[in-house]
Design a protein around this motif. Structure first.
Motif: not given
Lengths: 312, 554
Positions: B273-277, B381-385
């Motif tokens: 599981f990975s994440g990127k901002s 990591f504050d994402k929009s839709d």
């Protein structure tokens, strides 16, 4: 562990000077385009009514040439380059103009530095140094003095050795590709030593899509002073010619012509300034002139230059 | 002095050629003869023939090392940056390395951490090379500790056979410590911990009349890698200070980039599981450059690297350095041999999901009329839709017998063509479903056959065909081990809404391999499109013609 500590400290010291700049207010203080009306010895309304020029159609059909000679008073090969630049002007007095800018690629180098008693006069000025420093490391750079530009035409490089000046000048004179026309009027008032310079710029070639910049060099015609010669001797009676004394408005690369400057399809730019004393301290406005040029903000090429005497 | 540098290296090679040492390298040459093809808008260059050639030579003698790469573009092949021309030395260095120090003078490639703050690398397929020309020092003061310092100008292009540098100078330091290796007391700890930090700064003169630009711009951050038995976690976070540039419309916001990976691997099972901002993280050594020029850092793509022709080349996603929030989950499971689903030879299934969104740009606390040119605030990591990308894919690999195996794959890809521009024929989200069936048959120990059948189906919008519509691809490949291979592939854009553009793109390829030598010939059509590696892309124009390539390692 001691070694680790020492190495870490050395790394940090090595990089402390390359930390970052913080800018709170990114907008530079704007050059004031307001004219200093106090330089007019009378009621300003009279100036506007009587002395403000009304330009007629510009009948000029020639593209002129500006040779910027980057020089220094302790540069032994510079007198020959200056002689060449002056000879090119003498051969085409109405079309070829020279500005002797005392700057090297790093600004004030060994050739420009003031070193009394033999070289006591500071021929440099902030705008000349900024121009030299910029081109010293950008747009091809230049290695040292003497080097120069011929309408800042990029002939592989913008800066060329004096050996190239004559042929480049001849090419441009012969091609006579006039893409921008300039005319000007200057009113000088000895009482205040103040001057008002009015410039009209007409873009003749509508294919010029890059932004245009306008610069006005204040030039001191000549001054007898010190110069190191090619045999390393000191010449205290050397005639320095066409000395760049700075830019009117204080901006090394002038200002950009914008739509705000346009009236009926032509650009109009107005300056006021105080004519400075000569480098020897005497005031002689007759020994001064202005070179006004318009250049391409992307390629740096100078499309037109004109000479405006301060005292006709 | 610089111009004599290659000569000096050559002399050193000559000097040491009589001594013992180790000389390695490789040669690559790609020649194209292109035809005009009005159907696919392929142009024939005036020269008709194009050729790129490279030769790397690396020499080590004891602790001494030297290397160089000769490059030649006479002229460059299609799709390469138009400022590559001539023949000359495109990379060269000398250095000295032992267990304690490793010093390099000249050209070098380097990466700090995952590359968020600095990555200088070459990807020849992309025409990408942002090497640093200057000096690098690596110090290993004790086992488990590595300190690095770099200083230099980046390569911008290669003109008239010479390296052209960018305007800005790059300086950086990086430190990394493996705690278990550095401190023996921690040897018994079941947890591996590696910590690191980097600081990178660039200098470029203020060249803007209308703004006061920061001339020294820094990026700095930290990272950690942890491993506990079968579980691993790594993360890096960097901050970039004010860096007004052509990319960000000269705003004075800080930028940030964060990535993390959490994984578990055991026999037969892999989970990731990975994440990127990312926000405002275009970090170049020339603030006025664009496209792929002079990037100091690298923002890794967070989506699976696909290999099948249609899914890999029609809708690839390019990383958005100005801002994106992305997540990826990947599962790989192998059913054991002899199990109900595994059968005699086992079976592997893979599932992957990746998605990318626009970050939220808060403006409630921002006065856009003030003079700071700070235009918004963001949080990691504050994402929009607002969707940029989504990829859901599955594949099943099954070996049915000693001779026959198959892979079935399905992909659902959504790409926001307004942001990650991939096509001039569409707007908004393009949604494509792709199915691939790969069959492999081993005729005998030397001869084998492989076939791919691929279909790409673009979802219609309000009944209208989007972009270029549906595609089909068929590939057949015949290999005679270990020397020969032959393949034929045809892409067919049978669903193009413009019937005149329902074009076939056939291409025939064959190759000969002998030890470290490889020849390859291909002839056919190649469609225009983006070619991407790891989220970095370049545009390749349509072409029709012959391509010959030769590679040799030594």
């Amino acid at each position: 562990m001691k070694n680790l500590f020492r190495i870490t400290v050395a790394f940090l010291i090595a990089f402390q000077f390359s930390s970052c700049d913080h800018v709170k207010d990114p907008y530079p203080k704007q050059e004031s385009l307001d004219l200093d009306t106090t330089l007019y010895p009378g009621n300003w309304s009279d100036y506007v009514a009587n002395d403000w020029p009304q330009f007629t159609a510009n009948s000029n059909t020639n593209r002129n040439v500006l040779i910027e000679d980057f020089t220094g008073h302790q540069c032994v090969f510079c007198p020959a380059a200056a002689d060449l630049a002056h000879a090119l002007h003498e051969a085409n007095p109405s079309r070829v103009f020279t500005a002797s800018i005392h700057s090297g690629p790093t600004g004030i180098g060994d050739f420009q530095v003031v070193s009394p008693p033999n070289y006591p006069v500071d021929f440099t000025n902030p705008q000349g140094v900024e121009i030299g420093t910029y081109f010293g490391t950008n747009d091809g750079g230049f290695p040292g003095n003497p080097r120069g530009t011929v309408n800042r035409y990029n002939n592989g490089f913008i800066f060329q050795s004096p050996a190239q000046w004559t042929s480049m000048m001849n090419d441009q004179i012969t091609q006579n590709n006039l893409r921008v026309n300039i005319q000007s009027v200057l009113n000088y008032y000895p009482q205040t030593k103040g001057a008002f310079l009015h410039v009209e710029v007409e873009k003749l070639d509508q294919n010029l899509t890059n932004q245009l910049g306008i610069v006005s060099y204040l030039i001191e015609d000549s001054l007898v002073g010190d110069q190191k010669m090619s045999d390393n001797s000191h010449n205290s009676a050397y005639v320095h010619r066409d000395i760049h004394r700075g830019n009117i408005g204080g901006q090394a690369f002038g200002r950009t012509l914008t739509s705000n400057d346009i009236i009926n399809g032509k650009y109009y730019v107005n300056y006021s300034f105080v004519v400075p004393n000569q480098l020897d301290g005497n005031h002689n406005a007759e020994n001064m002139h202005v070179l006004i040029y318009v250049y391409d903000k992307v390629t740096w090429e100078i499309y037109q230059v004109i000479k405006q005497k301060i005292v006709p | 002095m610089i111009k004599y540098f290659p000569l000096s290296i050559f002399c050193l090679f000559s000097l040491f050629s009589n001594a013992q040492g180790n000389l390695t390298g490789n040669i690559e040459s790609i020649f194209q003869y292109l035809n005009e093809d009005t159907i696919i808008d392929a142009k024939q260059p005036a020269e008709k023939g194009l050729i790129n050639s490279y030769m790397n030579v690396f020499y080590t003698y004891g602790n001494f090392k030297a290397g160089m790469r000769l490059e030649s573009y006479l002229p460059r092949i299609q799709g390469y940056p138009n400022r590559f021309d001539g023949t000359g030395i495109g990379m060269r260095y000398v250095g000295y390395a032992n267990d304690f120090v490793d010093v390099t003078l000249g050209s070098f490639y380097e990466q700090f951490g995952t590359g968020l703050s600095l990555r200088a690398y070459e990807d020849r397929a992309l025409g990408y090379d942002n090497l640093i020309d200057g000096a690098r020092l690596i110090v290993r003061p004790r086992k488990g500790i590595v300190l690095k310092g770099v200083y230099g100008y980046q390569r911008l292009s290669f003109q008239q056979g010479k390296i052209i540098h960018g305007n800005g100078i790059v300086r950086g330091i990086d430190a990394e410590i493996n705690l278990k290796e550095a401190f023996k007391k921690l040897d018994s700890l079941p947890l591996d911990i590696v910590l690191g930090g980097s600081f990178v700064s660039k200098y470029q003169k203020d060249d803007d009349e209308s703004l006061i630009l920061p001339e020294n711009v820094a990026t700095y951050g930290g990272r950690a890698k942890l491993r506990y038995k079968d579980i691993f976690f790594d993360a890096e976070y960097v901050i970039k200070e004010q860096d007004p540039s052509a990319d960000n419309q000269k705003i004075y916001n800080y930028g940030h980039a964060a990535v993390f990976n959490l994984g578990y691997t055991t026999k037969g099972l892999g989970l990731l599981f990975s994440g990127k901002s990312v926000d405002n993280m275009s970090f170049r050594s020339d603030r006025n450059k664009d496209l792929q020029d002079l990037f100091i850092n690298y923002l890794p793509s967070l989506n699976k690297t696909h290999t099948y022709n249609l899914v890999a080349t029609l809708y690839p996603y390019a990383t958005q350095p100005l801002g994106e929030v992305a997540y990826q989950a990947d599962v790989l499971y192998t059913f054991k041999k002899g199990s109900l689903l595994g059968g005699k030879y086992g079976m592997t299934i893979g599932a992957n999901y990746s998605t990318t969104f626009r970050p939220v740009q808060h403006t409630s606390n921002i006065n856009l009329l003030d003079s700071t040119r700070v235009t918004y605030e963001t949080r990691p990591f504050d994402k929009s839709d607002s969707l940029y990308w989504e990829d859901i894919n599955f594949n099943i690999t099954k070996k049915f017998s000693k001779k026959f195996s198959a892979i079935a794959s399905y992909y659902s890809i959504k790409i926001n063509n307004d942001v990650a521009k991939i096509s001039n024929d569409s707007k908004g989200i393009i949604h494509a479903n792709i199915g691939v069936l790969e069959l492999a048959y081993k005729i005998n120990s030397k001869h084998s056959l492989r076939m791919e059948l691929q279909g790409l189906f673009v979802q219609k919008e309000n009944g209208a065909i989007k972009d270029k519509g549906n595609w089909a691809t068929a590939l057949i490949e015949y290999s005679i081990s270990p020397n020969y291979f032959f393949s034929f592939m045809n892409q067919y854009n049978y669903g193009n809404p413009d019937s005149e553009k329902r074009v076939n793109y056939p291409i025939f390829t064959c190759g000969y391999i002998r030890e470290a030598t490889r020849f390859m010939i291909s002839y056919g059509r190649q469609r225009a499109g983006l070619f991407c590696v790891g989220g970095v892309c370049r545009f390749v124009p349509a072409s029709n013609g012959l391509t010959l390539s030769f590679t040799q390692s030594f």
